[in-house]
Enzyme design. Structure first.
Site, PDB file in Angstrom:
ATOM      1  N   GLY A 165      14.852   0.903  -4.280  1.00 20.15           N
ATOM      2  CA  GLY A 165      13.599   0.293  -4.681  1.00 20.15           C
ATOM      3  C   GLY A 165      12.456   1.183  -4.230  1.00 20.15           C
ATOM      4  N   MET A 220      11.275   4.235  -0.917  1.00 20.87           N
ATOM      5  CA  MET A 220      11.620   5.054   0.242  1.00 20.87           C
ATOM      6  C   MET A 220      10.313   5.474   0.905  1.00 20.87           C
ATOM      7  SD  MET A 220      13.876   6.462   2.147  1.00 20.87           S
ATOM      8  CE  MET A 220      13.312   7.295   3.626  1.00 20.87           C
ATOM      9  N   GLU A 221      10.257   5.214   2.211  1.00 23.54           N
ATOM     10  CA  GLU A 221       9.007   5.333   2.950  1.00 23.54           C
ATOM     11  C   GLU A 221       8.652   6.753   3.359  1.00 23.54           C
ATOM     12  OE1 GLU A 221      11.895   4.038   3.888  1.00 23.54           O
ATOM     13  OE2 GLU A 221      12.253   4.193   6.048  1.00 23.54           O
ATOM     14  N   ASN A 222       8.797   7.719   2.474  1.00 20.03           N
ATOM     15  CA  ASN A 222       8.459   9.083   2.857  1.00 20.03           C
ATOM     16  C   ASN A 222       6.994   9.115   3.305  1.00 20.03           C
ATOM     17  OD1 ASN A 222      11.063  10.140   2.223  1.00 20.03           O
ATOM     18  ND2 ASN A 222      10.533   9.878   0.060  1.00 20.03           N
ATOM     19  N   HIS A 230       6.454   0.562   6.836  1.00 18.19           N
ATOM     20  CA  HIS A 230       7.251   1.586   7.535  1.00 18.19           C
ATOM     21  C   HIS A 230       6.360   2.649   8.193  1.00 18.19           C
ATOM     22  CE1 HIS A 230      11.502   0.827   7.009  1.00 18.19           C
ATOM     23  NE2 HIS A 230      11.416   0.689   5.703  1.00 18.19           N
ATOM     24  N   HIS A 282       6.281  -3.360   1.961  1.00 14.22           N
ATOM     25  CA  HIS A 282       7.416  -2.950   2.791  1.00 14.22           C
ATOM     26  C   HIS A 282       7.329  -1.458   3.136  1.00 14.22           C
ATOM     27  CE1 HIS A 282      11.688  -3.077   4.133  1.00 14.22           C
ATOM     28  NE2 HIS A 282      11.659  -1.820   3.719  1.00 14.22           N
ATOM     29  N   GLU A 283       7.200  -0.633   2.115  1.00 21.55           N
ATOM     30  CA  GLU A 283       7.208   0.819   2.375  1.00 21.55           C
ATOM     31  C   GLU A 283       5.978   1.230   3.182  1.00 21.55           C
ATOM     32  OE1 GLU A 283      10.003   1.910   1.943  1.00 21.55           O
ATOM     33  OE2 GLU A 283      10.770   0.548   0.407  1.00 21.55           O
ATOM     34  N   TYR A 302      17.997  -5.949   7.609  1.00 21.90           N
ATOM     35  CA  TYR A 302      16.722  -6.358   7.028  1.00 21.90           C
ATOM     36  C   TYR A 302      16.381  -7.809   7.386  1.00 21.90           C
ATOM     37  CZ  TYR A 302      16.746  -2.211   3.983  1.00 21.90           C
ATOM     38  OH  TYR A 302      16.742  -0.936   3.502  1.00 21.90           O
ATOM     39  N   GLN A 329      17.242  10.077   3.421  1.00 16.44           N
ATOM     40  CA  GLN A 329      17.822   9.047   4.289  1.00 16.44           C
ATOM     41  C   GLN A 329      19.192   8.646   3.743  1.00 16.44           C
ATOM     42  OE1 GLN A 329      15.650   5.341   4.637  1.00 16.44           O
ATOM     43  NE2 GLN A 329      16.442   4.922   6.672  1.00 16.44           N
ATOM     44  N   GLN A 346      16.290  12.536  -1.821  1.00 19.58           N
ATOM     45  CA  GLN A 346      16.450  11.280  -1.069  1.00 19.58           C
ATOM     46  C   GLN A 346      17.222  11.660   0.192  1.00 19.58           C
ATOM     47  OE1 GLN A 346      15.452   8.064  -0.957  1.00 19.58           O
ATOM     48  NE2 GLN A 346      16.760   7.945   0.852  1.00 19.58           N
TER      49      GLN A 346
HETATM   50  N1  BES Z   1      14.317   3.049   3.931  1.00 21.30           N
HETATM   51  C1  BES Z   1      14.740   2.142   2.932  1.00 21.30           C
HETATM   52  C2  BES Z   1      15.671   2.750   1.932  1.00 21.30           C
HETATM   53  C3  BES Z   1      16.926   3.373   2.511  1.00 21.30           C
HETATM   54  C4  BES Z   1      17.581   2.815   3.590  1.00 21.30           C
HETATM   55  C5  BES Z   1      17.450   4.512   1.939  1.00 21.30           C
HETATM   56  C6  BES Z   1      18.732   3.426   4.107  1.00 21.30           C
HETATM   57  C7  BES Z   1      18.592   5.105   2.444  1.00 21.30           C
HETATM   58  C8  BES Z   1      19.234   4.562   3.540  1.00 21.30           C
HETATM   59  C9  BES Z   1      13.553   1.501   2.207  1.00 21.30           C
HETATM   60  O1  BES Z   1      12.468   1.258   3.027  1.00 21.30           O
HETATM   61  C10 BES Z   1      14.000   0.155   1.713  1.00 21.30           C
HETATM   62  O2  BES Z   1      14.311  -0.665   2.531  1.00 21.30           O
HETATM   63  N2  BES Z   1      14.020  -0.037   0.406  1.00 21.30           N
HETATM   64  C11 BES Z   1      14.428  -1.285  -0.208  1.00 21.30           C
HETATM   65  C12 BES Z   1      13.255  -2.056  -0.706  1.00 21.30           C
HETATM   66  C13 BES Z   1      12.662  -3.019   0.239  1.00 21.30           C
HETATM   67  C14 BES Z   1      11.545  -3.794  -0.416  1.00 21.30           C
HETATM   68  C15 BES Z   1      13.646  -3.959   0.892  1.00 21.30           C
HETATM   69  C16 BES Z   1      15.264  -0.964  -1.415  1.00 21.30           C
HETATM   70  O3  BES Z   1      15.243   0.191  -1.851  1.00 21.30           O
HETATM   71  O4  BES Z   1      15.928  -1.856  -1.924  1.00 21.30           O
HETATM   72 ZN    ZN Z   2      12.796  -0.312   4.399  1.00 21.12          ZN
END
Ligand code: BES
Ligand code: ZN
Length: 636
Positions: A302, A304-306, A333, A329-330, A415, A171, A169
């Site tokens: 939840g 991660m947009e790899n 991205h 969502h992902e 968000y 990010q 992970q």
């Molecule tokens: N990029 C994020 C996850 C993230 C952000 C990881 C900052 C580390 C640092 C991912 O796209 C995200 O927003 N995930 C959300 C789910 C989404 C449906 C809102 C999550 O994991 O809760």
């Molecule tokens: Zn996101």
């Protein structure tokens, strides 16, 4: 100085030559790294100086060792050094650097390196002296136990219970814990990789797979990957485990452990439709394939947009497709974030606010306006709570995270306030003009970093056409640089949720659970209902709800978590055992944080939380551990 183990060196040479020939850096990798419209990019979370020397392509060899829980790596960075600078600066944290070599005109020479002072969060700079003619810098290194990007899982923490698992992970600034790199979202590079793993396991990356894996001596396997689109370091990703694949559509599919893959394929059946909706709205999908990897439950997020391979928590496999907004969502991205990328973590809302906006457009297209408005309303309610709790400066869209953990900026503000700002703009200009603008934004800035100011300038030249009075009426500066929610906040109303809240009102006024009208409720009405129960309900009322609706036995992680949160203040004790197993088996931070926080509110609860945490902590990802340690005042 230690030299790399002979065996590693021995078999690294061949694939190195092999993959060097595979790919030439794509054209877009060269554009580095001033922000849009001449806005300078200064990233306070990176030691790198990409304005002087920037990396353009990575050739990566990884040897994944589950015995020692380390990755041995060789990273060959192709560099761009227009002014003939004499040093390359990379970011590292907790890496052991073994050796540095320089490549110039096909000749390899020994290099030297210097590790800078150790800084909390940021780690150490790795300074490599170079010549103006140096083309590539090769670094042999190893990860350590401090690699916070990595989670090594024992077999018992997986669905199949037979094989270990590893995932990364990266990010926001954790890529540097498993790869020496310019760890700033403003720098992009293409990559090729060769990854060696135990023969019983498969490797996947945020890249395309190149051919079939090759069997190696010693029962190991080598997987080759190629990523022709330039990406920033935070999108570097790797997972290794007992993985199988099921196709979903012509360019999409799902990877998961065998025990999970069928239910995942069922849950994500609409993925291809989502991709089509995205392309119609935002322009072509520029990444080739879109696959989803379902991770074991300790995955801290939840999703991660790899790129090419979204990482997802198994807790969205609700069995009724009610939590697939996460896939929307992902996937979104792939435009907002992966194509046009926040230049620094202060501009995080450009990634997440835009993505939530896109997510809603996808959900509306596929499932209708009413359904989507329910999701939007839930988001707004959470945001209102968050705004109450945060320091006002942390409720600005544009943040100042100098000297802080970028994680601090990962709140509903980026968000949901980001989403509402864009929805407000959509309302002001009308969907047609707004959509044209949005599409031109992705086209114009694709594969580039974007600052908040760059976006505002583009908006000013485009839709605003320099009209200062209009910008003032729309309160643009207030939205971006001010606290809380401006007065021109869009109306977000859901009739379905209004009814669910009303039901909560009737129930708290004394109505029996069996007469509540819950027919046809989705996950979202349930969440809203549970959030509207007063904190001082007596335990027997919760028992009534539980008897009629079987909430303690819910298989839906969102409902279950919300139910625990409602039951805890009432002291409804039948939830305690299931809560404990939930906390021990699930590592998704969004669930863990509120649950531990709620438990910690009473002295008895805090003791209980600490007992549970002592057992659960070894199974959590470092990212989740950091957060929960803080909540419980845990000293390791
Ligand atoms: N990029 C994020 C996850 C993230 C952000 C990881 C900052 C580390 C640092 C991912 O796209 C995200 O927003 N995930 C959300 C789910 C989404 C449906 C809102 C999550 O994991 O809760
Ligand atoms: Zn996101």
């Amino acid at each position: 100085m230690d030299v790399p183990k002979q065996s590693l060196q021995g078999h690294l040479c061949a694939p190195f030559l092999l993959i060097c020939g595979l790919v030439l850096a794509s054209g877009c990798a060269g554009r580095q790294p001033t922000g849009p419209a001449g806005f300078p990019v200064k990233d306070p979370h990176s030691f790198s100086r990409p304005a002087e020397v920037s990396v353009t392509h990575l050739t990566l060899l990884l040897d994944v060792d589950f015995e020692t829980r380390t990755i041995k790596g060789e990273a060959a960075w192709r560099i761009r050094n227009p002014a003939g600078a004499r040093e390359l600066r990379l970011d590292t944290r907790g890496l052991t650097i073994r050796r540095v070599q320089l490549l110039e005109d096909g000749r390899i020479s020994e290099g030297s390196f210097l590790l800078g002072e150790q800084k909390p969060l940021l780690g150490q700079s790795l300074l490599v002296p170079i010549e103006p003619g140096t083309r590539e810098v090769l670094i042999a290194y190893e990860t350590t136990g401090e690699a916070d990007a990595l989670q090594w899982l024992a077999a018992r923490q997986t669905a199949g219970k037979k094989e270990p698992f590893l995932f990364t992970q990266s990010q926001a600034i954790l890529a540097r814990t498993w790869l020496p790199c310019q760890d700033t979202p403003a720098v992009r590079f293409t990559y090729t990789a060769a990854v060696e793993v135990p023969g019983s396991l498969s490797a996947v990356m945020s890249a395309g797979r190149k051919g079939d894996p090759k069997e190696l001596p010693g029962g190991r396997k080598r997987f080759l990957f190629e990523m022709p689109q330039a990406i920033p370091s935070y999108l570097m990703a790797l997972a290794v485990g007992d993985l199988v694949f099921r196709p979903l559509g012509r360019r999409s599919g799902v990877y998961a452990e065998p025990a999970v893959v069928e239910s995942a394929a069922w849950e994500f059946a609409d993925t291809e439709k989502m991709m089509e909706a995205c392309e119609e709205l935002f322009g072509p999908y520029r990444w080739g394939r879109y696959d989803i990897l379902v991770l074991p439950p300790s995955f801290p997020f939840g999703g991660m947009e790899n790129p090419r391979l979204t990482f997802a928590t198994p807790t969205i496999l609700a069995g009724d497709r009610s939590l697939v907004a996460l896939v929307a969502h992902e996937l979104a991205h792939s435009w907002s974030g992966n194509l046009v990328t926040n230049a620094t973590w202060d501009d995080f809302w450009l990634n997440e606010g835009f993505t939530v906006y896109l997510e809603h457009r996808i959900m509306e297209r596929l499932y209708g306006k009413e359904y989507d408005e329910m999701l939007a309303r839930l988001g707004l309610d959470e945001l209102s709570k968050t705004i109450q709790e945060l320091h006002p400066a942390d409720t600005h869209l544009k943040l100042d995270l100098r000297g802080r953990d970028p994680d601090d900026g990962m709140t509903d503000v980026a968000y949901e306030k980001g989403y509402l700002f864009l929805r407000m703009l959509e309302g002001a200009f009308g969907r047609e003009r707004w959509d044209t603008f949005l599409r031109s934004y992705f086209d114009r800035f694709s594969f580039q970093p974007m600052t908040t100011e760059g976006f505002l300038a583009f908006l000013d030249q485009g839709l605003l056409a320099g009209d200062r009075a209009l910008a003032k009426r729309l309160r643009i500066d207030e939205w971006v640089y001010g606290p809380g929610l401006p007065a021109n906040l869009p109306l977000v109303r859901s009739e379905a949720l209004r009814k669910a809240a009303a039901a909560a009102g009737y129930f708290s006024a004394g109505l029996g659970a069996e007469v509540l009208k819950t027919d046809g409720w989705t996950t979202h009405e349930w969440l809203h209902f549970l959030r509207h129960l007063p904190a001082d309900l007596p335990a027997d009322r919760l028992a009534d709800l539980d008897r009629v609706f079987g909430l303690t036995a819910s298989k839906n992680s969102e409902i279950l978590c919300q139910w625990f949160l409602a039951a805890l203040p009432a002291g409804y004790s039948p939830v305690m055992k299931p809560l404990e197993s939930f906390l021990v088996s699930v590592g998704r931070r969004k669930f863990l944080s509120p649950l531990y926080r709620e438990l910690a509110k009473t002295p008895g609860g805090l003791r209980r939380a600490q007992e549970i945490y002592a057992r659960a902590r070894p199974g959590y990802h470092p990212v989740a551990i950091g957060t929960i340690d803080e909540i419980l005042g845990w000293k390791d």
